[in-house]
Design a protein around this motif. Structure first.
Motif, PDB file in Angstrom:
ATOM      1  N   PHE A  92      -0.121   0.017   8.515  1.00  0.00           N
ATOM      2  CA  PHE A  92      -0.655   0.764   9.094  1.00  0.00           C
ATOM      3  C   PHE A  92      -1.087   2.231   8.026  1.00  0.00           C
ATOM      4  O   PHE A  92      -0.838   1.785   6.758  1.00  0.00           O
ATOM      5  CB  PHE A  92       0.248   2.051   9.668  1.00  0.00           C
ATOM      6  N   SER A 111      -3.860   5.885   7.594  1.00  0.00           N
ATOM      7  CA  SER A 111      -3.389   7.038   8.527  1.00  0.00           C
ATOM      8  C   SER A 111      -4.787   7.119   9.043  1.00  0.00           C
ATOM      9  O   SER A 111      -6.288   6.587   7.618  1.00  0.00           O
ATOM     10  CB  SER A 111      -3.239   7.773   7.553  1.00  0.00           C
ATOM     11  N   PRO A 126      -1.025   6.836  12.331  1.00  0.00           N
ATOM     12  CA  PRO A 126      -1.029   5.318  11.586  1.00  0.00           C
ATOM     13  C   PRO A 126      -1.952   4.865  12.588  1.00  0.00           C
ATOM     14  O   PRO A 126      -2.225   5.399  13.685  1.00  0.00           O
ATOM     15  CB  PRO A 126       0.244   5.880  12.298  1.00  0.00           C
ATOM     16  N   ASP A 130      -0.954   6.416   0.357  1.00  0.00           N
ATOM     17  CA  ASP A 130      -1.280   7.564   1.487  1.00  0.00           C
ATOM     18  C   ASP A 130      -0.169   8.340   2.062  1.00  0.00           C
ATOM     19  O   ASP A 130       0.919   7.932   1.860  1.00  0.00           O
ATOM     20  CB  ASP A 130      -1.062   6.719   2.668  1.00  0.00           C
ATOM     21  N   GLY A 143       2.026   8.469   6.078  1.00  0.00           N
ATOM     22  CA  GLY A 143       1.965   6.531   6.368  1.00  0.00           C
ATOM     23  C   GLY A 143       3.213   6.204   7.170  1.00  0.00           C
ATOM     24  O   GLY A 143       3.749   6.751   6.702  1.00  0.00           O
ATOM     25  N   LEU A 144       2.986   5.108   8.231  1.00  0.00           N
ATOM     26  CA  LEU A 144       4.072   4.794   9.000  1.00  0.00           C
ATOM     27  C   LEU A 144       3.936   3.499   8.653  1.00  0.00           C
ATOM     28  O   LEU A 144       2.780   1.914   8.685  1.00  0.00           O
ATOM     29  CB  LEU A 144       3.638   4.602  10.024  1.00  0.00           C
ATOM     30  N   GLY A 203       3.318   1.758   5.307  1.00  0.00           N
ATOM     31  CA  GLY A 203       1.738   1.500   4.662  1.00  0.00           C
ATOM     32  C   GLY A 203       1.424   0.109   4.082  1.00  0.00           C
ATOM     33  O   GLY A 203       2.740  -0.691   3.907  1.00  0.00           O
TER      34      GLY A 203
END
Lengths: 400, 245
Positions: A113, A115, A124, A182, A185-186, A188
């Motif tokens: 992911f 962002s 995300p 990042d 982020g999810l 990332g």
């Protein structure tokens, strides 16, 4: 030329002009044209109110625009991800999905992911890691195409992004699109990934290669990308998926679950916006109606005179309302133009700089402002009707 | 023109304007003021009639009642047999449009219209005929040079002459002039009254004034006092009478 001839010339020209133009001396347009200074305050109030309502609607609509733009890819494909600690989709669930009529392809995907900047803050966005052939297939389904740069080299920390994402992140080819630094982020990416190509089209989309994803993020859950033979049937297929899979193990990210759920959560906000707009429209209409009433009071002698010389009250009402309608229409039109210009400037200087989406020519905003001129004219009509019904020409003309 | 249904055919006084037992009362709280008391008057279909009397004698009130601008509290006002006291507001408006012309004490003009357009306000329909008529009336009254001027560019006398042109535009059967010279100097006052007097061949001109000198050319003068019509007089009888209007 003698004085008498000049004099007659004046009258003849006036007569010819009046007949040629077929203009009535009480024409609302003539009144408005010759009383611009007097009518300006009312027009300005309407312009400001139209701007206020339209800009609020445009800004609130930017939330929906963001949701539909960011998640527009779910109109092309549905992503199925494993729940909880699973790293892959259960084979039974995969088989059940494959058995749904109308499914075109089930593509194995991984990725990470990145962002995006949105009105919600950092959101995300899935960078899909699929094979070259699958990537080309998805691009074709999404009506997107490579417009600049190149596709990522297998195994390299590279990505290709839609031009909308590039603008959102204010990137250029060669810039880092995601990495360990990042924020928000999810799942990332642990390595800096560089932008190597830009995709253009109606659907925001992002790709990297499975070779890179598998090497750099071996623990990123493997997901399925499901497409429909008939794209219009995808929502129905997604619903069917929700019915057949084990929902404790699998999550289905379809247009319905993503976009419509967000829209539902925003319902309260839309309701509040509608109430605010209704109040603004009502207050503005009342204010403008009162202004119109003040103007009418200032012109009471004029209307009394016209009534005394035999012009019907219905005709006077028609003239007064027509004049108000002309002012409100011009005010509304000017208000929309001002809104479009200012929102375009705001898009440029405020929204796009923050990577946020906004449509300065929002049709919904236009629709919300349409009642303004009608309500003002109706209010003016009601008040003028009452004043005319009570009008005693003698009392006003001779002040008796 | 149609005749009101309430009028008996035998009562019709064709082309005449008359008041029978007319009273008009104004109420201000508990106070009642009788502006007209039992006024009986019959007017011819053409001519120049003056109405004279001191201030508060009811001369303007009589004008308003005769023209349908005010409804009498008691009595009847008949125009061509139609009882104006019982006519609907819309009927009275239509009657004023089609048959009557008005000149008021103040030279009221629409400030945003040219003199030409103000004159045309007197026309029921602004068509070629009305424009030709307006051009002719303005020329006859010697105000053609003002056609394109705005009221703010005109003197009081010039404005009142434009008002006279507006009143005459529609060839009314009756022109009602309420103190048309009150806000004018002597010269302009005479100009305006002379213009009105010339119309006597085409219709009836009723001029309310307290200045006997302005009615030197009148056919007859109705003398009013304390809301009552005292009787008819002639210009020679009223000459030099100062009524302090």
């Amino acid at each position: 030329m003698g004085m008498v001839e000049r004099t007659e010339g004046h009258v003849e020209r006036s007569a010819q002009g009046a007949v040629a133009r077929n203009s009535h001396p009480l024409s609302p347009l003539t009144y408005c044209r010759r009383n611009i200074r007097r009518l300006l305050p009312m027009a300005v109030v309407i312009v400001l109110s139209v701007f206020l309502v339209a800009s609020v609607v445009t800004i609130v609509d930017s939330v929906d625009l963001t949701v539909t733009t960011v998640y527009n890819y779910t109109r092309v494909l549905t992503v199925v991800i494993p729940q909880r600690s699973s790293l892959a989709i259960d084979p039974d669930d995969r088989n059940r999905i494959a058995g749904i009529p109308g499914v075109d392809r089930i593509i194995d995907g991984s990725g990470f992911f990145m962002s995006l900047n949105t009105v919600f803050g950092a959101t995300p966005f899935l960078v899909m890691a699929v094979t070259d052939s699958s990537r080309n297939y998805i691009l074709q389904r999404a009506n997107d195409h490579l417009s600049a740069g190149r596709m990522p080299v297998p195994g390299a920390a590279e990505a290709v992004l839609s031009d909308g994402i590039v603008r959102n992140k204010r990137l250029r080819i060669g810039d880092v699109v995601a990495g360990p630094d990042d924020q928000g982020g999810l799942a990332g990416c642990p390595l800096p990934v560089r932008l190597v190509g830009i995709v253009t089209g109606p659907t925001w989309i992002a790709f990297t290669t499975p070779e890179f994803a598998n090497a750099a993020m071996p623990l990123f859950p493997r997901h399925l990308i499901v497409t429909a033979k008939d794209q219009d049937a995808l929502p129905a297929i997604s619903s069917r998926m929700l019915a057949v899979v084990n929902r404790s193990k699998v999550q289905v990210l379809s247009y319905r679950t993503l976009v419509e759920q967000i829209r539902t959560t925003l319902d309260s906000m839309y309701l509040i916006m509608s109430l605010v707009n209704a109040m603004v429209i009502l207050v503005v209409a009342l204010m403008s109606g009162m202004l119109s009433n003040i103007y009418f009071t200032q012109r009471l002698t004029e209307f009394a005179l016209l009534s005394a010389i035999g012009i019907r009250r219905s005709t006077l009402l028609w003239h007064a309302v027509s004049e108000t309608a002309v002012v409100t229409s011009i005010g509304w039109l000017a208000g929309m133009i001002v809104t479009w210009i200012l929102m375009a400037l705001m898009k440029e200087s405020v929204f796009e700089r923050r990577g946020m989406l906004i449509n300065p020519h929002d049709v919904m905003a236009l629709a919300y402002t349409v009642p303004i001129p009608f309500i003002i004219t109706a209010f003016a009509m009601a008040t003028i009707f009452i004043r005319l019904a009570k009008l005693d020409p003698v009392t006003i003309i001779e002040r008796r | 023109m149609s005749v009101g249904s309430e009028t008996d055919a035998s009562e019709r006084i064709t082309d005449d304007l008359s008041a029978a037992g007319v009273g008009l009362a104004y109420h201000d709280g508990d106070t009642r003021t009788d502006a007209l008391i039992d006024v009986n008057v019959t007017l011819p279909s053409t001519g120049f009639i003056g109405v004279m009397g001191p201030s508060g004698s009811g001369k303007s009130s009589l004008l308003y009642v005769l023209s349908g601008l005010k409804r009498p509290t008691t009595g009847d006002v008949r125009y061509r047999g139609e009882n104006l006291a019982r006519a609907s507001s819309s009927r009275l408006t239509a009657l004023r449009r089609a048959h009557f012309g008005f000149v008021f004490q103040q030279p009221w003009l629409l400030g945003w219209q040219t003199a030409w357009e103000n004159v045309l306000d007197g026309a029921p329909d602004v068509d070629e005929r009305a424009c030709e008529r307006a051009a002719r009336v303005m020329k006859d009254l010697g105000i053609a040079a003002f056609a394109r001027k705005m009221p703010s560019q005109l003197s009081g006398g010039e404005k009142q002459r434009v008002c006279v042109a507006r009143a005459m535009l529609n060839r009314p059967k009756v022109i009602f002039a309420d103190e048309p010279t009150a806000s004018l100097d002597h010269h302009n006052g005479h100009l305006v009254v002379d213009m009105l007097a010339r119309y006597r061949q085409e219709g009836l001109v009723i001029v309310v004034t307290h200045d006997a000198e302005m009615l030197q050319d009148a056919d007859r003068i109705l003398v009013m006092r304390d809301g009552r019509a005292l009787g008819w007089s002639t210009p020679s009888q009223t000459a030099g009478v100062a009524l302090g209007g």
